[in-house]
Design a protein around this motif. Structure first.
Motif, PDB file in Angstrom:
ATOM      1  N   UNK A  70       0.840  -1.186   0.000  1.00 26.37           N
ATOM      2  CA  UNK A  70       0.000   0.000   0.000  1.00 26.37           C
ATOM      3  C   UNK A  70       0.882   1.246   0.000  1.00 26.37           C
ATOM      4  N   UNK A  71       0.766   2.024  -1.048  1.00 24.81           N
ATOM      5  CA  UNK A  71       1.494   3.291  -1.174  1.00 24.81           C
ATOM      6  C   UNK A  71       0.681   4.377  -0.474  1.00 24.81           C
ATOM      7  N   UNK A  72       1.130   4.813   0.681  1.00 25.17           N
ATOM      8  CA  UNK A  72       0.425   5.851   1.434  1.00 25.17           C
ATOM      9  C   UNK A  72       0.840   7.204   0.866  1.00 25.17           C
ATOM     10  N   UNK A  73      -0.094   7.836   0.147  1.00 29.32           N
ATOM     11  CA  UNK A  73       0.245   9.028  -0.628  1.00 29.32           C
ATOM     12  C   UNK A  73      -0.876  10.053  -0.533  1.00 29.32           C
ATOM     13  N   UNK A  74      -0.492  11.322  -0.269  1.00 35.11           N
ATOM     14  CA  UNK A  74       0.860  11.846  -0.028  1.00 35.11           C
ATOM     15  C   UNK A  74       1.237  11.767   1.447  1.00 35.11           C
ATOM     16  N   UNK A  75       2.449  11.298   1.706  1.00 33.52           N
ATOM     17  CA  UNK A  75       2.895  11.090   3.083  1.00 33.52           C
ATOM     18  C   UNK A  75       2.945  12.391   3.870  1.00 33.52           C
ATOM     19  N   UNK A  76       3.259  13.505   3.194  1.00 33.30           N
ATOM     20  CA  UNK A  76       3.315  14.786   3.909  1.00 33.30           C
ATOM     21  C   UNK A  76       1.957  15.126   4.536  1.00 33.30           C
ATOM     22  N   UNK A  77       0.893  14.794   3.827  1.00 35.49           N
ATOM     23  CA  UNK A  77      -0.449  15.100   4.312  1.00 35.49           C
ATOM     24  C   UNK A  77      -0.918  14.084   5.350  1.00 35.49           C
ATOM     25  N   UNK A  78      -0.606  12.819   5.132  1.00 39.22           N
ATOM     26  CA  UNK A  78      -1.091  11.769   6.021  1.00 39.22           C
ATOM     27  C   UNK A  78      -0.370  11.785   7.363  1.00 39.22           C
ATOM     28  N   UNK A  79       0.965  11.821   7.322  1.00 37.50           N
ATOM     29  CA  UNK A  79       1.739  11.906   8.553  1.00 37.50           C
ATOM     30  C   UNK A  79       1.837  10.604   9.319  1.00 37.50           C
ATOM     31  N   UNK A  80       2.665  10.628  10.351  1.00 32.13           N
ATOM     32  CA  UNK A  80       2.972   9.426  11.128  1.00 32.13           C
ATOM     33  C   UNK A  80       1.782   8.921  11.932  1.00 32.13           C
ATOM     34  N   UNK A  81       0.930   9.822  12.406  1.00 34.23           N
ATOM     35  CA  UNK A  81      -0.205   9.380  13.213  1.00 34.23           C
ATOM     36  C   UNK A  81      -1.174   8.544  12.393  1.00 34.23           C
ATOM     37  N   UNK A  82      -1.320   8.876  11.115  1.00 31.34           N
ATOM     38  CA  UNK A  82      -2.185   8.083  10.242  1.00 31.34           C
ATOM     39  C   UNK A  82      -1.563   6.709   9.994  1.00 31.34           C
ATOM     40  N   UNK A  83      -0.243   6.677   9.801  1.00 33.55           N
ATOM     41  CA  UNK A  83       0.437   5.389   9.642  1.00 33.55           C
ATOM     42  C   UNK A  83       0.183   4.510  10.866  1.00 33.55           C
ATOM     43  N   UNK A  84       0.314   5.087  12.046  1.00 32.25           N
ATOM     44  CA  UNK A  84       0.103   4.335  13.289  1.00 32.25           C
ATOM     45  C   UNK A  84      -1.319   3.806  13.379  1.00 32.25           C
ATOM     46  N   UNK A  85      -2.282   4.639  13.001  1.00 29.93           N
ATOM     47  CA  UNK A  85      -3.686   4.215  13.059  1.00 29.93           C
ATOM     48  C   UNK A  85      -3.967   3.095  12.063  1.00 29.93           C
ATOM     49  N   UNK A  86      -3.422   3.220  10.867  1.00 31.76           N
ATOM     50  CA  UNK A  86      -3.620   2.173   9.860  1.00 31.76           C
ATOM     51  C   UNK A  86      -2.970   0.872  10.290  1.00 31.76           C
ATOM     52  N   UNK A  87      -1.789   0.975  10.882  1.00 34.36           N
ATOM     53  CA  UNK A  87      -1.059  -0.237  11.252  1.00 34.36           C
ATOM     54  C   UNK A  87      -1.845  -1.060  12.264  1.00 34.36           C
ATOM     55  N   UNK A  88      -2.686  -0.398  13.041  1.00 34.73           N
ATOM     56  CA  UNK A  88      -3.471  -1.116  14.041  1.00 34.73           C
ATOM     57  C   UNK A  88      -4.560  -1.967  13.418  1.00 34.73           C
ATOM     58  N   UNK A  89      -4.957  -1.671  12.171  1.00 30.06           N
ATOM     59  CA  UNK A  89      -6.067  -2.402  11.571  1.00 30.06           C
ATOM     60  C   UNK A  89      -5.697  -3.139  10.291  1.00 30.06           C
ATOM     61  N   UNK A  90      -4.529  -2.856   9.735  1.00 28.77           N
ATOM     62  CA  UNK A  90      -4.077  -3.538   8.524  1.00 28.77           C
ATOM     63  C   UNK A  90      -3.061  -4.604   8.911  1.00 28.77           C
TER      64      UNK A  90
END
Length: 226
Positions: A142-162
């Motif tokens: 999964x290409x999380x794009x754009x990373x500048x907009x999503x940020x680390x907190x979104x990555x953390x939230x996604x990682x909890x459910x993916x």
């Protein structure tokens, strides 16, 4: 045996892509490279440690560049196309020797076309809904794009459910110095654009930038383990 509750379908990723990703989870985005220069830059990236290279289709004669890079790199490297906006381009990528389709969006038709041709696919996703639909259609990473907009907190939230075996790859604004927080949040790798390659730069500059990213990844991984 209970199914993985956070995988919408059996996850069977492209073996070659995952093997290359495990060696080096950095995807080189060679936007604007020309066929005359592509092979030299591809070799510079490989020698620095990269194993995945994409040529966006809005580059000059992109299929010729993909073919040139594929010709000079060993079989353990994955070469493909980025900015693939229509399923009709999938055949052209495969004919050029490409093995990877990278997209800024998550059009199901493109993902399905890529998988039907036996190619790996990294669709761009910006919401969990897009992410799970992409996985359902066969996405490998999964290409999380754009990373500048999503940020680390979104990555953390996604990682909890993916599911943990699905690589999360932030793309956009990644530099050798800012990978650590993304890794700590649960990212697995990165797509690298203008901080790695800009049209017209020499292969020596590409090699220097590539080595800086490899070193930055090593430092970021060490920091994420603390």
């Amino acid at each position: 045996m209970q199914p993985h509750i956070n995988l919408p379908a059996p996850y069977m990723p492209h073996a070659g892509l995952i093997a290359a990703f495990e060696v080096c989870p950095l995807i080189a985005i060679m936007r604007g490279v020309t066929p005359a220069d592509a092979a030299d830059h591809g070799q510079a990236l490989y020698e620095a440690g990269f194993r995945i290279v994409e040529v966006p289709l809005n580059s000059p004669q992109p299929f010729d560049s993909i073919a040139a890079i594929r010709k000079v790199l060993p079989a353990d490297a994955i070469v493909g196309a980025g900015t693939v906006l229509h399923p009709l381009f999938v055949n052209d990528v495969k004919s050029a020797g490409g093995e990877l389709i990278v997209m800024p969006h998550s059009d199901p038709e493109v993902v399905i076309a890529a998988k039907a041709q036996g190619l790996a696919c990294a669709p761009g996703v910006a919401t969990p809904t897009e992410a799970f639909i992409a996985l359902k259609n066969g996405a490998d990473v999964l290409k999380m794009f754009p990373a500048e907009q999503l940020g680390c907190q979104v990555v953390k939230a996604w990682r909890a459910v993916i599911a943990a075996q699905v690589p999360l790859v932030p793309v956009g604004g990644i530099t050798p110095d800012n990978m650590g927080p993304f890794l700590s949040a649960g990212a697995n790798g990165f797509g690298l654009g203008s901080a790695l390659y800009k049209p017209g730069q020499s292969a020596a500059v590409t090699a220097s930038h590539a080595k800086a990213f490899i070193n930055g990844l090593r430092i970021a991984r060490a920091g994420a383990k603390k």
